[in-house]
Design an enzyme around this catalytic site. Structure first.
Site, PDB file in Angstrom:
ATOM      1  N   ASP A 131       0.782  -1.167   0.220  1.00 24.39           N
ATOM      2  CA  ASP A 131       0.053   0.179  -0.128  1.00 24.39           C
ATOM      3  C   ASP A 131       0.692   1.234  -0.024  1.00 24.39           C
ATOM      4  OD1 ASP A 131      -2.694   1.138   0.537  1.00 24.39           O
ATOM      5  OD2 ASP A 131      -1.282   2.009   2.045  1.00 24.39           O
ATOM      6  N   TYR A 186       3.298   9.945   0.571  1.00 17.05           N
ATOM      7  CA  TYR A 186       4.169   9.364   1.362  1.00 17.05           C
ATOM      8  C   TYR A 186       5.484   9.665   1.029  1.00 17.05           C
ATOM      9  CZ  TYR A 186       0.042   6.564   2.795  1.00 17.05           C
ATOM     10  OH  TYR A 186      -1.167   6.169   3.188  1.00 17.05           O
ATOM     11  N   HIS A 209      -7.495   9.279  -2.460  1.00 22.03           N
ATOM     12  CA  HIS A 209      -6.913   9.306  -1.180  1.00 22.03           C
ATOM     13  C   HIS A 209      -7.830  10.131  -0.032  1.00 22.03           C
ATOM     14  CE1 HIS A 209      -2.822   9.139   1.272  1.00 22.03           C
ATOM     15  NE2 HIS A 209      -3.884   8.844   1.858  1.00 22.03           N
ATOM     16  N   GLN A 267     -10.827   2.229   1.816  1.00 20.94           N
ATOM     17  CA  GLN A 267      -9.752   2.265   2.665  1.00 20.94           C
ATOM     18  C   GLN A 267     -10.024   3.172   3.827  1.00 20.94           C
ATOM     19  OE1 GLN A 267      -4.920   3.156   3.205  1.00 20.94           O
ATOM     20  NE2 GLN A 267      -5.552   1.525   1.475  1.00 20.94           N
TER      21      GLN A 267
END
EC number: 1.1.1.263
Length: 301
Positions: free
Chosen positions: A35, A40, A102, A175
């Site tokens: 993931d 990030y 996201h 998610q």
């Protein structure tokens, strides 16, 4: 639709210096689901780990399930493909198995990941996630990604997406943050009832205001009974709820431990006790975005 491997390696807050080795260790231990996210800022290092293991012949690309996420500053339809290609180039891949929105919120495009005004509130973009979704669908049609999904959507937002006129491709997962202190039962039931899988991020909790899930007396008691670690109990708990789980670690022994969760089963009583720990404690609240029209956490679920 591809089956998402039940346990994946999360890469959030994994520093670039550590994450390549973590990915290599994980692949050696049998992890196939990774993931990632633009936010990030470590995707090229993740990609290096994947590339080395493919080169060594340990794993083939089609055995891996690689996930990444569209960041909020790229919600304009014209920017979605650019964002995806940037991620593919960073990861050194030809396609993603899954690409997620996201957050449901679009931010002003530019070089700041979280553009803030003078009062410290996020500057929104005038976009709708329904429009963003159309550009996500195009990525599937063009072969850049195999599946698409969402992250941090509440049930109303997911419902709006599923009922969007002219929807071409359904999201395969939502998610969300999920652990015994935020068990998300209502949202999970909503998703599963509509054939949308749920992926649990931060399954081990992590800390906020000194709250450490792993120290919880109930979790420790259940762990002791099964001869397992608290982390293994937390991961197994989600697996038995039919969730996909993505614990993050860069520590080789914990990476190993986190996937050794298929040789035992929690009892119904264990599950009830773990579910009873819910206190609606959300760790990922993203406070600078509370002013956004699409902020997901103003409603109960």
């Amino acid at each position: 639709m591809h089956q998402i491997p039940t346990v994946g390696l999360g890469t959030w807050k994994a520093s670039p210096g550590e994450v390549t080795d973590a990915v290599k260790v994980a692949i050696n231990l049998g992890y196939r689901h990774f993931d990632c996210a633009y936010l990030y800022h470590n995707e090229s290092e993740v990609g290096m780990g994947i590339k080395e293991k493919i080169k060594e012949g340990v794993v083939k690309r089609d055995e891996l399930f690689i996930v990444s996420k569209l960041w909020c500053t790229y919600h304009k339809q014209s920017l979605v493909k650019t964002a995806c290609i940037n991620t593919l180039e960073a990861l050194n891949l030809d396609y993603l198995d899954l690409y997620l929105i996201h957050w449901p919120m679009g931010f002003k495009p530019g070089d700041k990941d979280i553009p803030l005004d003078r009062s410290g509130k996020v500057i929104p973009s005038h976009t709708s996630f329904l429009d963003t979704w159309e550009a996500m669908e195009d990525l599937v049609i063009e072969g850049l990604v195999k599946n698409i999904g969402v992250s941090n959507f509440n049930h109303e937002q997911l419902d709006r997406l599923l009922n969007k006129p002219g929807l071409r491709i359904k999201p395969i997962t939502n998610q969300i943050e999920c652990h015994p202190y935020l068990n998300q039962k209502s949202l999970i039931d909503f998703c599963h009832g509509r054939n949308v899988s749920v992926t649990a991020y931060r399954p081990l909790g992590g800390s906020r205001d000194g709250v450490h899930l792993m120290d919880d007396i109930v979790i420790r008691k259940i762990a002791k009974k099964h001869g397992k670690s608290p982390a293994q109990i937390l991961i197994r708990f989600q697996i038995q709820r039919n969730l996909i789980v993505i614990p993050k670690s860069v520590n080789p022994s914990r990476i190993r431990e986190n996937i050794q969760v298929f040789d035992f089963e929690l009892t119904e009583k264990d599950m009830e006790e773990l579910l009873s720990l819910d206190k609606n404690l959300r760790l990922a609240t993203f406070p600078s975005t509370e002013n956004h029209k699409d902020y997901p956490f103003h409603i109960e679920y």
